[in-house]
Design an enzyme around this catalytic site. Structure first.
Site, short mmCIF file in Angstrom:
data_model
loop_
_atom_site.label_atom_id
_atom_site.label_comp_id
_atom_site.label_asym_id
_atom_site.label_seq_id
_atom_site.Cartn_x
_atom_site.Cartn_y
_atom_site.Cartn_z
N LYS A 37 -0.70 2.40 -4.80
CA LYS A 37 -0.78 1.27 -4.75
C LYS A 37 -1.13 0.83 -3.16
CE LYS A 37 -1.11 -0.60 -9.25
NZ LYS A 37 -2.61 -1.75 -9.33
N TYR A 53 2.82 6.21 -8.62
CA TYR A 53 2.55 4.79 -8.63
C TYR A 53 2.18 4.26 -7.99
CZ TYR A 53 2.42 -0.56 -10.12
OH TYR A 53 1.86 -1.46 -10.07
#
Length: 252
Positions: free
Chosen positions: A159, A155
């Site tokens: 990002k 994740y």
């Protein structure tokens, strides 16, 4: 062009931040194409907004052919696109770094990075050729675009990569009057963050768990609507909207 004549696409519009942003855009006057995998959730978002200001389209951000069909439908239905909010995303299970499987890694990359890349390409193709020319793309980064949580390699990596995509596409969009910006969100109160206030809370870097403060997701939706409402000669390149007391600023 007034917001009443503008078309926006929001991915992941069925819940959480996507729903909040969609409602804020509709209430500002945009017609919003609500995109997600579950039609029932999209229809629920539509019912919460003004009548006649939305269109529900099911699409999976890991399926390039479904993404292409989405933007074909937008162009066929409305003839233009003014705002794209790349919001849909997912995380991987919170496991030790060395135990994260390639399949889990690739699933997050496909949804959080490749999906927005493909959506941005399609948006460019529409925005550069329409009259009036140009448009705006807003990417959902995260506090994780700045600092990770424990066991969040996939994740957090995507990002951070979204920040690079934002900057590169903003630069490449200049010649077409396309402005690209990013909103980094921390602890919005959505179903995805319920774990922050339930049970033992969430894991901290020191190995303890704790409850964390959250903020109303409406604050995020309103911020997206503000970014979307700017004239194309102005751009919010990055904005951080976070729960004031969440453990991010400082060493806590």
């Amino acid at each position: 062009m007034s917001e009443a004549k503008k078309i926006a696409v929001v991915t992941g519009a069925g819940t959480g931040v996507g729903r909040a942003a969609s409602l804020a855009l509709m209430n500002t006057g945009f017609t919003v194409v609500l995109v997600g995998r579950r039609l029932d959730m999209l229809e629920e978002t539509a019912k919460l907004g003004p009548a006649g200001k939305s269109l529900c389209v099911t699409a999976d951000m890991t399926k390039p052919e479904q993404i292409a069909a989405l933007f074909d439908k937008v162009k066929t239905t409305y003839g233009r696109l003014d705002v794209l909010f790349n919001n849909a995303g997912m995380g991987a299970p919170a496991v030790n770094f060395e135990d994260l499987s390639l399949e889990q890694w690739q699933a997050v990359v496909n949804t959080n990075l490749t999906g927005p890349f493909l959506c941005t390409q399609h948006a460019f193709r529409i925005m550069k050729d329409q009259t009036p020319r140009g448009g705006r793309i807003i990417n959902n980064g995260s506090i994780s675009a700045h600092a990770p949580r424990p066991f969040s390699a996939a994740y957090t990596s995507t990002k951070h990569a979204i920040t690079g995509l934002t900057k590169a596409s903003n630069l490449d969009g200049r010649m077409y009057d396309i402005a690209v910006g990013q909103i980094d969100i921390g602890n919005a109160a959505t179903p995805m963050t319920d774990r922050m206030v339930n049970g033992p809370g969430v894991l901290q870097p020191d190995g303890t768990t704790k409850h964390e403060p959250r903020m109303d997701a409406k604050a995020v939706g309103d911020a997206v609507a503000y970014m979307a409402s700017l004239p194309l000669d102005a751009n919010v390149l990055t904005m951080t909207v976070m729960a004031t007391k969440m453990p991010f600023v400082g060493r806590g």
